[in-house]
Design an enzyme around this catalytic site. Sequence first.
Site, PDB file in Angstrom:
ATOM      1  CG  LEU A 135      -1.928  -1.090   1.411  1.00  0.00           C
ATOM      2  CD1 LEU A 135      -2.648  -0.942   2.747  1.00  0.00           C
ATOM      3  CD2 LEU A 135      -2.932  -1.069   0.271  1.00  0.00           C
ATOM      4  CG  ASP A 136       0.486   4.245  -2.920  1.00  0.00           C
ATOM      5  OD1 ASP A 136       1.342   3.467  -3.369  1.00  0.00           O
ATOM      6  OD2 ASP A 136      -0.429   4.743  -3.600  1.00  0.00           O
ATOM      7  CE  LYS A 137       5.219   8.955   4.819  1.00  0.00           C
ATOM      8  NZ  LYS A 137       6.171  10.087   4.691  1.00  0.00           N
TER       9      LYS A 137
END
Length: 319
Positions: A135-137
Amino acid sequence: MTVSQQATVPLEAAGQRFDQALAALFPAYSRSRLADWIKRGQATLDGRSVPPRTRVHGGERVALAAALEIETPACAEPIALSIVHEDAHLLVIDKPAGLVVHPGAGNRDGTLLNALLHHAPQLAALPRAGIVHRLDKDTSGLLVVAKTLPAHTALVAMLGRHAVERRYAAVVEGVLIAGGTVTAPLGRHPVDRLRRAVREDDGKPAVTHYRLRERFPAHTYIACQLETGRTHQIRVHMAHIHHPLVGDPLYGGGLRLPRGAGAALAAALRGFRRQALHAEQLAFVHPLTGQALAFQAPLPADFQGLLAALRADAAGADR
């Protein structure tokens, strides 16, 4: 971590190469890993080290006796994890926004990977400490992590054939009239290395389904279902149809305050400093037990606050 397993080559495998027969006997391990074990003498045929191309006759005894080497040379760090599920083979984590999944340039420590190595040190023997998707940050929500090599191999294969159901909650700019599907191939942005872009000629296939949950005067609350899992897929696809995610720093085009927005909504939009995206559901068949699993992650507080502000402002506009 070591692997110690034995099996007998079935008679119907007669004439196959040793590496082919081995892959059929131990499908939990990748072909490249099995080939490496054969070359190292850690996979034997009737107690002997033989070349991968050796033809089998059926009835031979096959043995695996391999030590898994350290594949993730990162430091363990005592970072708190929100564990939704854990068993002998896998973990399901509810990742908070702001936590980087894997170390990289500018993020050498303080990541989910560092936290996983502290929670389960044996994960150092797995590729990327068992992380099979990201998942993106600044995207919150669920992701699955393998704890064993068979689970890792199986989960990677399941993701590759789209056998893991992933559903996201999102708030986008503008008012959508109906749900739909975005089919647009994605690849690296031609100029900005941090971004992805729709690339009709050389992009990888990408499909996102979305449906409406709630409409507001200038925003829409939606659910997104991934058919593929490309980097930044939902973010790029929604921006591509001119409905970028609220707060998205890469694809949102900056803060947009709707005309007539009240002070509370304006403050909520200014204060929401990440993309409004949450991985709320993860469902798949357990790769080792065959049990159907489904997990839900509640919306985090900042996401709930954004929705509350949108609803309150819409109620005021209705009066």
